[in-house]
Scaffold this active site. Structure first.
Site, short mmCIF file in Angstrom:
data_model
loop_
_atom_site.label_atom_id
_atom_site.label_comp_id
_atom_site.label_asym_id
_atom_site.label_seq_id
_atom_site.Cartn_x
_atom_site.Cartn_y
_atom_site.Cartn_z
N ASP A 290 -3.68 8.52 7.18
CA ASP A 290 -4.51 6.97 8.69
C ASP A 290 -3.90 6.52 9.10
O ASP A 290 -2.66 6.89 9.59
CB ASP A 290 -5.09 6.31 7.03
CG ASP A 290 -4.28 5.39 6.46
OD1 ASP A 290 -3.60 4.74 7.27
OD2 ASP A 290 -4.52 4.57 5.53
N SER B 37 0.52 -1.51 0.28
CA SER B 37 -0.41 0.17 0.07
C SER B 37 0.91 1.09 0.24
O SER B 37 0.61 2.60 -0.45
CB SER B 37 -1.20 0.11 1.11
OG SER B 37 -0.10 0.02 2.30
N HIS C 120 -0.80 4.60 6.92
CA HIS C 120 -0.08 5.45 5.75
C HIS C 120 0.76 6.93 6.31
O HIS C 120 -0.54 8.05 7.09
CB HIS C 120 -0.85 5.38 4.96
CG HIS C 120 -1.24 4.05 4.41
ND1 HIS C 120 -2.71 3.61 4.37
CD2 HIS C 120 -0.18 3.03 3.40
CE1 HIS C 120 -1.97 1.80 4.30
NE2 HIS C 120 -0.64 1.94 3.82
#
Ligand SMILES: *[C@@H]1O[C@H](CO)[C@@H](O)[C@H](O)[C@H]1NC(C)=O
Ligand SMILES: *[C@@H]1O[C@H](CO)[C@@H](O)[C@H](O)[C@H]1NC(C)=O
Length: 365
Positions: A324, A39, A327
């Site tokens: 978040d 991610s 991240h």
């Protein structure tokens, strides 16, 4: 012979007959960017999966730069996007997006992916594991060959940068079957699988690799939330990340001995991120423990941003290191990408990216 006779009468026509048909010729200094991993680098591949383990294709993801969600797990651009800018390339699209061009490179990264196929697997279409990402590269090579022919494809692939971020999911969310593994053995397995993927990319024609080592995600808002009472970092994950980052450089050095023309950089993502967590104000941040977007303590509940009924979004994202629960923000990514590009020996070893792209390979014109 037929064509040279033709040539005698029609020299202009003859030129086009003797040079093999090509739809495209790339500039001499063209450096493509192929991106692999999780991610940290996913720019929308998971949007195309049936049962993606993680998605970021809803508001407020993407709010800062794109003004709409793209699938990137941040408010804006990622490290890989900034690296594309440094290489004077357009943003590199996700492999699964229909109709994309391959000659500038492709992004294969998938949120939740690990070096081990077992990580976040379980049912079809949850994640694109690292091995599958390399299968996709082989497919891309076939397409590029059709466009450019053999010789130019070889040049493109050997001058290209292969940017890789992998391991975080293997260590943070290990598959239950590996829970009883001793740390050394588990890290050895993750790096063993990464090594075989490196060798596969090398066989496809890759020569220049950029590794983003394990980041300080042991201290993410999510890890702090899981330790509610103390709010500290997760020592288990710290130990795995540090062990990984200790073993990887030796393995890379070994590969350099084995694989002719194998060149790499290894970016110290742990120290650089940890420095920002420990001294946010030094780097222009006000908050490094609480996420900008999310629910629960530290806004650290996993996958709560944009989803949980009670999630919150900060007013000024530029004050935050984490967007978040896991991240970083675009602002943080921009700083880190700059260090990969032009940082000193203490953050990127044995080159930085700016130097790596200038390194000549013997076999190349
Ligand atoms: C790669 O990982 C698998 C588990 O997914 C493991 O069985 C295998 O031994 C690993 N390979 C290497 C070379 O470490
Ligand atoms: C690397 O060195 C520079 C100056 O040479 C320094 O400012 C920076 O803090 C160092 N970074 C790390 C991660 O040690």
């Amino acid at each position: 012979m037929e064509s040279s006779r033709f040539c005698f009468f029609l020299p202009v026509f003859c030129v086009s007959l003797l040079i093999p048909a090509r739809t495209l010729t790339l500039p001499h200094n063209h450096v493509a960017l192929f991106i692999f991993g999780d991610s940290l680098f996913d720019v929308g591949n998971n949007n195309y999966l049936k049962n993606a383990i993680g998605l970021a294709n809803f508001w407020p993801y993407g709010e800062t730069f794109f003004k709409h969600p793209t699938g990137r797990f941040s408010d804006g651009r990622l490290i890989s996007d900034f690296i594309a800018e440094y290489l004077k390339l357009p943003l590199i699209p996700p492999y699964l997006q229909p109709g994309i061009q391959f000659t500038d490179g492709v992004n294969f990264a998938s949120g939740g992916a690990g070096a081990l196929v077992e990580t976040h697997q379980g049912s079809e279409g949850r994640v694109i594991d690292l091995k599958t990402q390399v299968l996709y590269l082989k497919n891309v090579k076939k397409h590029i060959k059709q466009q450019l022919g053999d010789a130019e494809t070889r040049t493109l692939l050997s001058k290209a940068i292969y940017l890789i971020s992998i391991g975080g999911n293997d260590y943070i969310a290990p598959s239950s079957e590996f829970e009883s593994f001793p740390k050394e053995e588990f890290v050895g397995m993750v790096i063993g699988n990464l090594t075989s993927v490196i060798k596969d990319i090398y066989k496809v024609g890759g020569r220049k690799f950029a590794f983003v080592s394990m980041g300080a995600f042991d201290c993410s808002p999510n890890m702090r939330a899981l330790k509610q009472d103390k709010g500290g970092c997760d020592e288990e994950v710290t130990a795995l990340a540090k062990l990984h980052n200790k073993v990887l450089p030796d393995v890379l050095k070994e590969l350099q001995g084995q694989l002719k023309e194998f060149k790499y950089i290894n970016f110290d993502f742990y120290t650089t991120l940890k420095e920002r967590i420990n001294n946010p104000s030094k780097y222009g941040f006000k908050e490094a423990n609480v996420a900008c977007c999310g629910a629960g303590p530290f806004r650290g509940t996993l996958s709560s941003c944009g989803i949980s009924k009670d999630y919150e979004v900060c007013e000024d994202v530029s004050e935050y290191l984490f967007f978040d629960s896991v991240h970083p923000t675009e602002k943080a990514y921009k700083q880190l990408a700059k260090l990969i590009w032009s940082g000193g020996y203490n953050v990127s070893w044995p080159y930085n990216l700016e130097t790596l792209i200038e390194v000549d390979l013997e076999g190349l014109l």
